[in-house]
Design a protein around this motif. Structure first.
Motif, PDB file in Angstrom:
ATOM      1  N   GLN A   1     -11.452 -10.285 -13.461  1.00 48.91           N
ATOM      2  CA  GLN A   1     -11.947 -11.564 -12.980  1.00 48.91           C
ATOM      3  C   GLN A   1     -11.509 -11.861 -11.554  1.00 48.91           C
ATOM      4  N   ASP A   2     -10.607 -10.986 -11.049  1.00 46.76           N
ATOM      5  CA  ASP A   2     -10.103 -11.152  -9.683  1.00 46.76           C
ATOM      6  C   ASP A   2      -9.547 -12.563  -9.485  1.00 46.76           C
ATOM      7  N   THR A   3      -8.674 -12.965 -10.448  1.00 44.17           N
ATOM      8  CA  THR A   3      -8.132 -14.319 -10.390  1.00 44.17           C
ATOM      9  C   THR A   3      -6.719 -14.302  -9.853  1.00 44.17           C
ATOM     10  N   SER A   4      -5.741 -14.532 -10.734  1.00 52.70           N
ATOM     11  CA  SER A   4      -4.376 -14.770 -10.252  1.00 52.70           C
ATOM     12  C   SER A   4      -3.663 -13.529  -9.776  1.00 52.70           C
ATOM     13  N   VAL A   5      -4.112 -12.354 -10.168  1.00 53.38           N
ATOM     14  CA  VAL A   5      -3.444 -11.149  -9.696  1.00 53.38           C
ATOM     15  C   VAL A   5      -4.232 -10.554  -8.553  1.00 53.38           C
ATOM     16  N   SER A   6      -3.540 -10.124  -7.531  1.00 55.07           N
ATOM     17  CA  SER A   6      -4.206  -9.588  -6.342  1.00 55.07           C
ATOM     18  C   SER A   6      -3.697  -8.186  -6.043  1.00 55.07           C
ATOM     19  N   ASP A   7      -4.573  -7.204  -6.230  1.00 57.24           N
ATOM     20  CA  ASP A   7      -4.185  -5.848  -5.863  1.00 57.24           C
ATOM     21  C   ASP A   7      -3.985  -5.736  -4.364  1.00 57.24           C
ATOM     22  N   ASP A   8      -4.734  -6.564  -3.602  1.00 58.31           N
ATOM     23  CA  ASP A   8      -4.556  -6.540  -2.149  1.00 58.31           C
ATOM     24  C   ASP A   8      -3.120  -6.891  -1.779  1.00 58.31           C
ATOM     25  N   ALA A   9      -2.553  -7.879  -2.488  1.00 61.81           N
ATOM     26  CA  ALA A   9      -1.172  -8.278  -2.202  1.00 61.81           C
ATOM     27  C   ALA A   9      -0.219  -7.135  -2.490  1.00 61.81           C
ATOM     28  N   ILE A  10      -0.465  -6.423  -3.614  1.00 64.07           N
ATOM     29  CA  ILE A  10       0.389  -5.280  -3.955  1.00 64.07           C
ATOM     30  C   ILE A  10       0.253  -4.196  -2.896  1.00 64.07           C
ATOM     31  N   ASP A  11      -0.985  -3.936  -2.459  1.00 65.41           N
ATOM     32  CA  ASP A  11      -1.208  -2.920  -1.433  1.00 65.41           C
ATOM     33  C   ASP A  11      -0.526  -3.303  -0.124  1.00 65.41           C
ATOM     34  N   ILE A  12      -0.579  -4.596   0.232  1.00 69.16           N
ATOM     35  CA  ILE A  12       0.060  -5.040   1.467  1.00 69.16           C
ATOM     36  C   ILE A  12       1.566  -4.840   1.386  1.00 69.16           C
ATOM     37  N   GLU A  13       2.164  -5.178   0.239  1.00 65.84           N
ATOM     38  CA  GLU A  13       3.598  -4.970   0.060  1.00 65.84           C
ATOM     39  C   GLU A  13       3.951  -3.495   0.236  1.00 65.84           C
ATOM     40  N   LYS A  14       3.148  -2.614  -0.349  1.00 70.20           N
ATOM     41  CA  LYS A  14       3.412  -1.182  -0.251  1.00 70.20           C
ATOM     42  C   LYS A  14       3.290  -0.703   1.197  1.00 70.20           C
ATOM     43  N   LYS A  15       2.246  -1.157   1.889  1.00 71.88           N
ATOM     44  CA  LYS A  15       2.051  -0.732   3.268  1.00 71.88           C
ATOM     45  C   LYS A  15       3.205  -1.206   4.155  1.00 71.88           C
ATOM     46  N   GLU A  16       3.629  -2.451   3.948  1.00 68.78           N
ATOM     47  CA  GLU A  16       4.724  -2.979   4.754  1.00 68.78           C
ATOM     48  C   GLU A  16       6.021  -2.221   4.465  1.00 68.78           C
ATOM     49  N   ARG A  17       6.269  -1.921   3.183  1.00 70.23           N
ATOM     50  CA  ARG A  17       7.479  -1.185   2.814  1.00 70.23           C
ATOM     51  C   ARG A  17       7.438   0.239   3.376  1.00 70.23           C
TER      52      ARG A  17
END
Length: 486
Positions: free
Chosen positions: A231-247
């Motif tokens: 449903q692309d609601t409260s969980v965001s894979d984009d946020a997880i990907d951004i965290e990984k890229k920044e790390r």
């Protein structure tokens, strides 16, 4: 084993195996979390074919239990060498049955001294079972979270969101298996004659269950996570990907700065480079989600900085006595206890957790992730300071090009937003886009940004300060939440 020099550990192990074999027995080694071991350290057939060789050689002095989410055969196939699957036996450990789970839950609740609290937790055992699917680790993790937060209310799936993301995005979970998971997230399915590809793999991993010919997802939290993703609601894979890229970007920067520090102290390099360094940097990129991951992370940081400098003997000037050096040793000793040089002058727990987690002993996912982020930033800043003080530092580099700011500015306020212009900074450790503000003499390093930014862009940013380990009276100033204003 840890009492022996690493150079002799293998010889000690083989000597032990030979002696045990004289009695007609063998040494059994458990390799847990094999998925992560292969992802982070052993990435080619030649790397881990030694396991097969040791397990199948004639004397058979060594035996292995290889444990993980994925089967050995699927790992061999994914790595690219299915011939390494030398007929090993696979044993699946499914989630607990409802009866067994109830027995475990009763045993855990019996540890409560408070009778009223014991009764409350006993009453939610069935609900916990539905949410966790009978997986003991999840149940105990959720129970600990509730106790630490003083509540009897069962948290939603986000408490283990990162674990669920790891399951779904696992390199050893196939696209077909992921498709089946999302199919079953819409509800249980009946497969009469043809069983879809991927179902057997998910059954063996304990991610789905079957009753007759009806298949469903048995872990309530996993079902909630998959539903939210669809449903692309409260969980965001984009946020997880951004965290990984920044790390990943931060760890790569640390690796470059470590090399730069060696080049800056050409006559007395602070760090001894080894062929294992890459594997330690890879471990540092893995998200810290629990105590085990934090242990591996802290050990890698300590090896690369403290042990990699001959236990601090090669560190320049007074860096051996800097708070950063004490902090990483204390963090590593807190969980690993493998540094036998632990001394009283290292930090006590109160000071350690005050630095890395606002004085709180970590117990949640966010705590472990926050500690990892802070330690990585401290590591980077310590290397920047080391380079800044190098006697061989290039004199033609202008101060306006320095990424780290040596002193506190009276014109900036922590947490306040300012206007600035994106500038390109070239110096001895790379080329970066920084933010120049007319209220501050030096370009500010970008800590985070919203969208893409380019040189000469006019931006708004939030000024944030971080500790300068060398001098508590000084700060590193950075630009956070950088975004274009035009």
């Amino acid at each position: 084993m840890k009492d022996w020099n690493p150079e002799y550990q293998k010889e000690v192990l083989f000597f032990l195996a030979d002696k045990v074999a004289e009695s007609g027995k063998y040494v059994l080694l458990l390799l847990d979390e094999i998925d992560y071991l292969l992802l982070e350290a052993l990435e080619s057939p030649s790397d881990f074919s030694r396991i097969r060789g040791a397990a199948t050689e004639k004397s058979c002095n060594l035996k292995f239990w290889v444990a993980g989410t994925s089967t050995w055969s699927s790992i061999c196939t994914t790595i690219g060498s299915p011939e390494l699957n030398c007929g090993l036996e696979n044993v699946s450990l499914p989630p607990l049955t409802k009866d067994d789970f109830e027995e475990m839950w009763k045993q855990e609740c019996s540890l409560f001294d408070d009778e009223e609290q014991r009764g409350k937790f006993l009453s939610i055992g069935e609900t916990i079972y539905r949410h966790t699917g009978g997986i003991p680790y999840y149940a105990k993790f959720v129970g600990s979270h509730m106790i630490n937060n003083g509540t009897i209310e069962i948290p939603d799936y986000q408490i283990i969101r990162d674990y669920l993301a790891e399951i779904v995005n696992n390199r050893f979970t196939s696209d077909v298996e992921r498709s089946v998971l999302f199919l079953l997230s819409s509800g249980e399915k009946t497969f009469e004659d043809t069983i879809p590809d991927g179902v057997s793999g998910l059954l063996s991993k304990g991610l789905i269950k079957v009753d007759g010919n009806v298949y469903s997802i048995g872990i309530g939290y996993l079902l909630d996570y998959l539903t939210a993703r669809k449903q692309d609601t409260s969980v965001s894979d984009d946020a997880i990907d951004i965290e990984k890229k920044e790390r990943d970007s931060l760890v790569d920067e640390i690796a470059r700065l470590r090399d730069c520090a060696n080049n800056s102290y050409a006559t007395n390099k602070p760090f001894i480079a080894t062929t294992k360094d890459t594997s330690y940097f890879n471990v540092m990129k893995k998200p810290c989600l629990d105590e085990g991951a934090l242990t591996a992370f802290a050990t890698s940081v300590c090896i690369l900085y403290y042990e990699g400098s001959e236990t601090g003997k090669r560190l320049p000037s007074d860096f051996y006595t800097h708070e950063f050096c004490y902090m990483i040793r204390a963090l590593r000793n807190k969980y690993d206890h493998s540094d036998h040089s632990y001394e009283a002058r290292q930090m006590d727990d109160d000071k350690l957790f005050l630095i890395v987690n606002d004085g709180i002993v970590p117990f949640t996912l966010e705590h472990y992730k926050s500690i990892q982020s802070k330690v990585l930033n401290y590591f980077r800043d310590e290397l920047l300071l080391m380079i800044e003080r190098a006697p061989q530092k290039k004199k033609n580099i202008k101060k306006s090009n320095q990424v780290s700011v040596p002193s506190c500015s009276k014109n900036l306020e922590n947490g306040k937003y300012y206007e600035g212009v994106v500038v390109e900074v070239n110096n001895q450790y790379g080329t970066f886009l920084n933010v120049k503000c007319n209220l501050y003499p030096y370009p500010l390093q970008v800590k985070s940004k919203r969208g893409e930014i380019f040189e000469n862009d006019k931006v708004s940013f939030k000024a944030v300060s971080e500790p300068n380990w060398a001098d508590p009276n000084k700060l590193f100033w950075k630009a956070d939440d950088v975004h274009r204003t035009e």
